[in-house]
Design a protein around this motif. Structure first.
Motif, mmCIF file in Angstrom:
data_model
loop_
_atom_site.group_PDB
_atom_site.id
_atom_site.type_symbol
_atom_site.label_atom_id
_atom_site.label_comp_id
_atom_site.label_asym_id
_atom_site.label_seq_id
_atom_site.Cartn_x
_atom_site.Cartn_y
_atom_site.Cartn_z
ATOM 1 N N PRO A 52 13.760 80.024 21.519
ATOM 2 C CA PRO A 52 13.680 80.686 20.211
ATOM 3 C C PRO A 52 14.931 80.398 19.392
ATOM 4 O O PRO A 52 16.035 80.344 19.933
ATOM 5 C CB PRO A 52 13.598 82.174 20.555
ATOM 6 C CG PRO A 52 13.197 82.229 21.992
ATOM 7 C CD PRO A 52 13.673 80.964 22.622
ATOM 8 N N PRO A 53 14.781 80.215 18.078
ATOM 9 C CA PRO A 53 15.937 79.866 17.247
ATOM 10 C C PRO A 53 17.061 80.897 17.270
ATOM 11 O O PRO A 53 18.219 80.547 17.116
ATOM 12 C CB PRO A 53 15.355 79.742 15.839
ATOM 13 C CG PRO A 53 13.916 80.059 15.922
ATOM 14 C CD PRO A 53 13.550 80.318 17.340
ATOM 15 N N ALA A 54 16.727 82.162 17.477
ATOM 16 C CA ALA A 54 17.756 83.207 17.475
ATOM 17 C C ALA A 54 18.397 83.388 18.850
ATOM 18 O O ALA A 54 19.317 84.185 18.994
ATOM 19 C CB ALA A 54 17.142 84.524 17.012
ATOM 20 N N TYR A 55 17.935 82.677 19.855
ATOM 21 C CA TYR A 55 18.462 82.834 21.214
ATOM 22 C C TYR A 55 19.849 82.212 21.290
ATOM 23 O O TYR A 55 20.039 81.054 20.924
ATOM 24 C CB TYR A 55 17.522 82.163 22.227
ATOM 25 C CG TYR A 55 17.679 82.696 23.621
ATOM 26 C CD1 TYR A 55 17.001 83.845 24.019
ATOM 27 C CD2 TYR A 55 18.496 82.067 24.543
ATOM 28 C CE1 TYR A 55 17.141 84.350 25.299
ATOM 29 C CE2 TYR A 55 18.639 82.559 25.830
ATOM 30 C CZ TYR A 55 17.957 83.698 26.210
ATOM 31 O OH TYR A 55 18.102 84.191 27.472
ATOM 32 N N PRO A 56 20.856 82.978 21.760
ATOM 33 C CA PRO A 56 22.223 82.430 21.777
ATOM 34 C C PRO A 56 22.379 81.352 22.853
ATOM 35 O O PRO A 56 21.736 81.399 23.899
ATOM 36 C CB PRO A 56 23.082 83.645 22.110
ATOM 37 C CG PRO A 56 22.169 84.551 22.873
ATOM 38 C CD PRO A 56 20.791 84.326 22.303
ATOM 39 N N SER A 57 23.262 80.423 22.582
ATOM 40 C CA SER A 57 23.611 79.428 23.597
ATOM 41 C C SER A 57 24.475 80.119 24.647
ATOM 42 O O SER A 57 24.974 81.227 24.436
ATOM 43 C CB SER A 57 24.369 78.267 22.971
ATOM 44 O OG SER A 57 25.665 78.698 22.576
ATOM 45 N N GLU A 58 24.704 79.449 25.751
ATOM 46 C CA GLU A 58 25.534 80.034 26.805
ATOM 47 C C GLU A 58 26.956 80.280 26.309
ATOM 48 O O GLU A 58 27.556 81.315 26.584
ATOM 49 C CB GLU A 58 25.547 79.126 28.036
ATOM 50 C CG GLU A 58 26.268 79.732 29.209
ATOM 51 C CD GLU A 58 26.119 78.939 30.493
ATOM 52 O OE1 GLU A 58 26.596 79.439 31.531
ATOM 53 O OE2 GLU A 58 25.541 77.842 30.477
ATOM 54 N N VAL A 59 27.480 79.335 25.535
ATOM 55 C CA VAL A 59 28.836 79.477 24.990
ATOM 56 C C VAL A 59 28.903 80.671 24.036
ATOM 57 O O VAL A 59 29.829 81.477 24.097
ATOM 58 C CB VAL A 59 29.282 78.178 24.289
ATOM 59 C CG1 VAL A 59 30.584 78.377 23.536
ATOM 60 C CG2 VAL A 59 29.399 77.041 25.295
ATOM 61 N N GLU A 60 27.905 80.806 23.167
ATOM 62 C CA GLU A 60 27.868 81.939 22.233
ATOM 63 C C GLU A 60 27.782 83.260 22.984
ATOM 64 O O GLU A 60 28.449 84.239 22.625
ATOM 65 C CB GLU A 60 26.674 81.806 21.281
ATOM 66 C CG GLU A 60 26.782 80.671 20.305
ATOM 67 C CD GLU A 60 25.485 80.415 19.560
ATOM 68 O OE1 GLU A 60 25.564 79.917 18.418
ATOM 69 O OE2 GLU A 60 24.401 80.681 20.103
ATOM 70 N N TYR A 61 26.964 83.287 24.027
ATOM 71 C CA TYR A 61 26.814 84.503 24.824
ATOM 72 C C TYR A 61 28.135 84.894 25.476
ATOM 73 O O TYR A 61 28.549 86.052 25.422
ATOM 74 C CB TYR A 61 25.731 84.310 25.892
ATOM 75 C CG TYR A 61 25.619 85.482 26.831
ATOM 76 C CD1 TYR A 61 24.930 86.640 26.452
ATOM 77 C CD2 TYR A 61 26.209 85.462 28.093
ATOM 78 C CE1 TYR A 61 24.837 87.722 27.298
ATOM 79 C CE2 TYR A 61 26.122 86.544 28.949
ATOM 80 C CZ TYR A 61 25.434 87.668 28.545
ATOM 81 O OH TYR A 61 25.357 88.748 29.395
ATOM 82 N N ILE A 62 28.802 83.919 26.085
ATOM 83 C CA ILE A 62 30.076 84.199 26.758
ATOM 84 C C ILE A 62 31.103 84.715 25.756
ATOM 85 O O ILE A 62 31.805 85.696 26.028
ATOM 86 C CB ILE A 62 30.582 82.943 27.500
ATOM 87 C CG1 ILE A 62 29.682 82.679 28.712
ATOM 88 C CG2 ILE A 62 32.036 83.096 27.919
ATOM 89 C CD1 ILE A 62 29.919 81.359 29.399
ATOM 90 N N GLU A 63 31.178 84.087 24.577
ATOM 91 C CA GLU A 63 32.115 84.548 23.551
ATOM 92 C C GLU A 63 31.780 85.970 23.105
ATOM 93 O O GLU A 63 32.674 86.797 22.923
ATOM 94 C CB GLU A 63 32.090 83.597 22.353
ATOM 95 C CG GLU A 63 32.715 82.247 22.644
ATOM 96 C CD GLU A 63 32.520 81.233 21.521
ATOM 97 O OE1 GLU A 63 31.779 81.521 20.546
ATOM 98 O OE2 GLU A 63 33.101 80.141 21.634
ATOM 99 N N GLN A 64 30.486 86.248 22.934
ATOM 100 C CA GLN A 64 30.058 87.581 22.506
ATOM 101 C C GLN A 64 30.409 88.633 23.560
ATOM 102 O O GLN A 64 30.908 89.715 23.235
ATOM 103 C CB GLN A 64 28.551 87.579 22.237
ATOM 104 C CG GLN A 64 28.023 88.891 21.743
ATOM 105 C CD GLN A 64 26.515 88.846 21.521
ATOM 106 O OE1 GLN A 64 25.822 87.951 21.993
ATOM 107 N NE2 GLN A 64 26.007 89.826 20.805
#
Length: 154
Positions: A52-64
């Motif tokens: 899904p387009p709104a699904y975060p990447s692994e890097v984005e998730y870790i940063e969040q």
């Protein structure tokens, strides 16, 4: 008696109050504080071909989750600063929070694990939180379980 105390928090109001009580305890002991927030592991989408387009990447998730950990531990760290304690914070990733807590306590050479009896695990934790119960059964280190008599703000 204790040189380094691991204090856990999951971000819930009860956990935050417990963590601040842990800082006060560390101050009485003259101990260093390590504050730990355990975030869940990144979950890959079930259908990797259709992300899904709104699904975060692994890097984005870790940063969040790193940001969320810093926010969650902020009040505890401020409390440690006010008490003049040496302190550090750590955000770790695991789907097995209790095992990660035990591992971090071992790796960081903590003398004591300070945690609450209830976090945000739900109504099923009538006597002792499930994470706390698992930590107690998995570690040989002393665990101080802090229990609030009433909910924060009541």
């Amino acid at each position: 008696m204790y040189r380094k105390i691991l204090i856990t928090t999951d971000g819930s109001a009860v956990s935050q109050h417990t963590a601040c009580a842990g800082v006060k305890f560390a101050q009485q002991m003259g101990a260093e504080v390590l504050v730990l927030f355990v975030a869940p592991e990144y979950q890959y989408p079930v259908y990797v071909e259709i992300v899904p387009p709104a699904y975060p990447s692994e890097v984005e998730y870790i940063e969040q989750m790193q940001r969320m950990g810093q926010e969650t531990m902020g009040s505890v760290l401020r409390s440690a600063q006010e008490c003049g304690l040496k302190h550090t914070c750590l955000t770790a990733f695991s789907d097995a929070a209790a095992l990660k807590i035990v591992d971090v306590a071992e790796q960081q050479d903590c003398d004591l694990i300070f945690m609450g009896s209830h976090g945000r695990s739900g109504w099923g934790q009538l006597l002792l939180g499930s994470v706390t119960n698992k930590v107690l059964s998995q570690t040989s280190k002393p665990v101080l379980v802090h229990r609030l008599i009433r909910e924060p703000g009541s």
